[in-house]
Design a protein around this motif. Structure first.
Motif, PDB file in Angstrom:
ATOM      1  N   ALA A  33       2.210  -6.884 -15.337  1.00 50.70           N
ATOM      2  CA  ALA A  33       2.800  -5.330 -15.445  1.00 50.70           C
ATOM      3  C   ALA A  33       3.470  -4.896 -14.082  1.00 50.70           C
ATOM      4  CB  ALA A  33       1.602  -4.430 -15.747  1.00 50.70           C
ATOM      5  N   SER A  34       2.839  -5.292 -12.849  1.00 47.46           N
ATOM      6  CA  SER A  34       3.499  -5.080 -11.692  1.00 47.46           C
ATOM      7  C   SER A  34       4.945  -5.600 -11.505  1.00 47.46           C
ATOM      8  CB  SER A  34       2.666  -5.806 -10.544  1.00 47.46           C
ATOM      9  OG  SER A  34       1.161  -5.165 -10.454  1.00 47.46           O
ATOM     10  N   LYS A  35       5.187  -6.954 -12.126  1.00 50.89           N
ATOM     11  CA  LYS A  35       6.392  -7.332 -12.059  1.00 50.89           C
ATOM     12  C   LYS A  35       7.314  -6.612 -12.857  1.00 50.89           C
ATOM     13  CE  LYS A  35       8.745 -11.880 -12.582  1.00 50.89           C
ATOM     14  NZ  LYS A  35       8.432 -13.140 -13.046  1.00 50.89           N
ATOM     15  N   GLU A  36       6.881  -6.100 -13.928  1.00 45.09           N
ATOM     16  CA  GLU A  36       7.796  -5.270 -14.826  1.00 45.09           C
ATOM     17  C   GLU A  36       8.023  -3.752 -14.280  1.00 45.09           C
ATOM     18  OE1 GLU A  36       9.987  -4.296 -18.125  1.00 45.09           O
ATOM     19  OE2 GLU A  36       9.360  -6.418 -17.592  1.00 45.09           O
ATOM     20  N   ALA A  37       7.082  -3.211 -13.630  1.00 44.35           N
ATOM     21  CA  ALA A  37       7.192  -1.964 -12.936  1.00 44.35           C
ATOM     22  C   ALA A  37       8.171  -2.133 -11.693  1.00 44.35           C
ATOM     23  CB  ALA A  37       5.875  -1.480 -12.583  1.00 44.35           C
ATOM     24  N   LYS A  38       7.882  -3.165 -10.956  1.00 44.23           N
ATOM     25  CA  LYS A  38       8.770  -3.457  -9.847  1.00 44.23           C
ATOM     26  C   LYS A  38      10.400  -3.543 -10.370  1.00 44.23           C
ATOM     27  CE  LYS A  38       9.340  -6.313  -5.656  1.00 44.23           C
ATOM     28  NZ  LYS A  38       8.716  -7.327  -4.848  1.00 44.23           N
ATOM     29  N   ARG A  39      10.510  -4.187 -11.333  1.00 44.77           N
ATOM     30  CA  ARG A  39      11.936  -4.511 -11.704  1.00 44.77           C
ATOM     31  C   ARG A  39      12.469  -3.175 -12.283  1.00 44.77           C
ATOM     32  NH1 ARG A  39      12.588  -8.376 -16.796  1.00 44.77           N
ATOM     33  NH2 ARG A  39      10.502  -8.765 -16.189  1.00 44.77           N
ATOM     34  N   SER A  40      11.591  -2.354 -12.707  1.00 41.72           N
ATOM     35  CA  SER A  40      12.237  -0.840 -13.241  1.00 41.72           C
ATOM     36  C   SER A  40      12.212   0.095 -12.332  1.00 41.72           C
ATOM     37  CB  SER A  40      11.397  -0.599 -14.553  1.00 41.72           C
ATOM     38  OG  SER A  40      11.452  -1.491 -15.349  1.00 41.72           O
ATOM     39  N   GLY A  41      11.769  -0.244 -10.927  1.00 42.96           N
ATOM     40  CA  GLY A  41      11.790   0.875  -9.832  1.00 42.96           C
ATOM     41  C   GLY A  41      10.565   1.659 -10.204  1.00 42.96           C
ATOM     42  N   ILE A  42       9.632   1.411 -10.997  1.00 43.60           N
ATOM     43  CA  ILE A  42       8.490   2.501 -10.991  1.00 43.60           C
ATOM     44  C   ILE A  42       7.196   2.210 -10.118  1.00 43.60           C
ATOM     45  CG2 ILE A  42       6.923   3.224 -12.944  1.00 43.60           C
ATOM     46  CD1 ILE A  42       8.613   1.905 -15.038  1.00 43.60           C
ATOM     47  N   PRO A  43       6.879   3.159  -9.445  1.00 45.18           N
ATOM     48  CA  PRO A  43       5.795   3.126  -8.549  1.00 45.18           C
ATOM     49  C   PRO A  43       4.340   3.089  -9.460  1.00 45.18           C
ATOM     50  CG  PRO A  43       6.272   5.259  -8.732  1.00 45.18           C
ATOM     51  CD  PRO A  43       7.439   4.616  -9.468  1.00 45.18           C
ATOM     52  N   VAL A  44       3.725   1.963  -8.659  1.00 44.24           N
ATOM     53  CA  VAL A  44       2.217   1.646  -9.320  1.00 44.24           C
ATOM     54  C   VAL A  44       1.101   1.855  -8.267  1.00 44.24           C
ATOM     55  CG1 VAL A  44       1.063  -0.413 -10.030  1.00 44.24           C
ATOM     56  CG2 VAL A  44       3.507  -0.344 -10.375  1.00 44.24           C
ATOM     57  N   GLN A  45       0.131   2.650  -8.867  1.00 44.61           N
ATOM     58  CA  GLN A  45      -0.979   2.815  -8.095  1.00 44.61           C
ATOM     59  C   GLN A  45      -2.203   1.856  -8.773  1.00 44.61           C
ATOM     60  OE1 GLN A  45      -2.051   4.949  -5.582  1.00 44.61           O
ATOM     61  NE2 GLN A  45       0.081   5.331  -5.149  1.00 44.61           N
ATOM     62  N   TYR A  46      -3.032   1.242  -7.912  1.00 46.38           N
ATOM     63  CA  TYR A  46      -3.913   0.492  -8.284  1.00 46.38           C
ATOM     64  C   TYR A  46      -5.395   0.948  -8.031  1.00 46.38           C
ATOM     65  CZ  TYR A  46      -0.307  -2.979  -8.238  1.00 46.38           C
ATOM     66  OH  TYR A  46       1.013  -3.632  -8.259  1.00 46.38           O
ATOM     67  N   LEU A  47      -6.323   1.165  -9.062  1.00 49.41           N
ATOM     68  CA  LEU A  47      -7.637   1.760  -9.022  1.00 49.41           C
ATOM     69  C   LEU A  47      -8.715   0.625  -9.297  1.00 49.41           C
ATOM     70  CD1 LEU A  47      -6.991   5.523 -10.753  1.00 49.41           C
ATOM     71  CD2 LEU A  47      -7.181   4.539  -8.170  1.00 49.41           C
ATOM     72  N   LYS A  48      -9.385   0.403  -8.517  1.00 54.49           N
ATOM     73  CA  LYS A  48     -10.336  -0.617  -8.656  1.00 54.49           C
ATOM     74  C   LYS A  48     -11.553  -0.123  -9.771  1.00 54.49           C
ATOM     75  CE  LYS A  48     -13.241  -4.006  -6.391  1.00 54.49           C
ATOM     76  NZ  LYS A  48     -13.732  -4.539  -5.024  1.00 54.49           N
ATOM     77  N   SER A  49     -11.873   1.139  -9.711  1.00 54.81           N
ATOM     78  CA  SER A  49     -12.717   1.764 -10.539  1.00 54.81           C
ATOM     79  C   SER A  49     -12.057   2.195 -11.985  1.00 54.81           C
ATOM     80  CB  SER A  49     -13.457   2.990 -10.030  1.00 54.81           C
ATOM     81  OG  SER A  49     -14.373   3.511 -10.854  1.00 54.81           O
ATOM     82  N   SER A  50     -12.473   2.261 -13.045  1.00 50.05           N
ATOM     83  CA  SER A  50     -11.730   2.679 -14.080  1.00 50.05           C
ATOM     84  C   SER A  50     -12.371   3.959 -14.797  1.00 50.05           C
ATOM     85  CB  SER A  50     -11.863   1.728 -15.232  1.00 50.05           C
ATOM     86  OG  SER A  50     -13.071   1.272 -15.692  1.00 50.05           O
ATOM     87  N   SER A  51     -13.082   4.739 -13.814  1.00 49.83           N
ATOM     88  CA  SER A  51     -13.902   5.770 -13.954  1.00 49.83           C
ATOM     89  C   SER A  51     -13.013   7.219 -14.120  1.00 49.83           C
ATOM     90  CB  SER A  51     -15.033   6.247 -12.838  1.00 49.83           C
ATOM     91  OG  SER A  51     -14.360   6.790 -11.933  1.00 49.83           O
TER      92      SER A  51
END
Length: 91
Positions: A60-78
């Protein structure tokens, strides 16, 4: 703003949608499965890293980077972690 959430708990999908809607955002949620070509073109991708495989995060990170979409990573899924992130974007 349109969002794509990857990961999280299936039982929390409705809560994630409600939280995003409360902040005026449209959201697509993928809790499992192959999402490589399904991300689309959102304004932001949010990944709950504790509930998805390392391979899925990388894909997913690779696909987002290819499309120029920013990604936020959250460790908790709350819901509170998602709320805090959306508050930081709306502030």
């Amino acid at each position: 703003m349109s969002l794509t959430i990857i990961g999280g708990n299936e039982c929390m999908e409705r809560k994630y949608e409600e939280i995003c809607r409360d902040y005026g955002h449209k959201v697509k949620i993928f809790t499992s499965g192959m999402i490589k070509k399904k991300i689309g073109s959102p304004d932001l991708v949010i990944m709950f890293t504790n509930t998805v495989s390392h391979k899925m995060v990388n894909s997913a990170s690779k696909e987002a980077k290819r499309s120029g979409i920013p990604v936020q990573y959250l460790k908790s899924s709350s819901g509170s972690a998602l709320t805090a992130l959306l508050e930081s974007y709306d502030a």
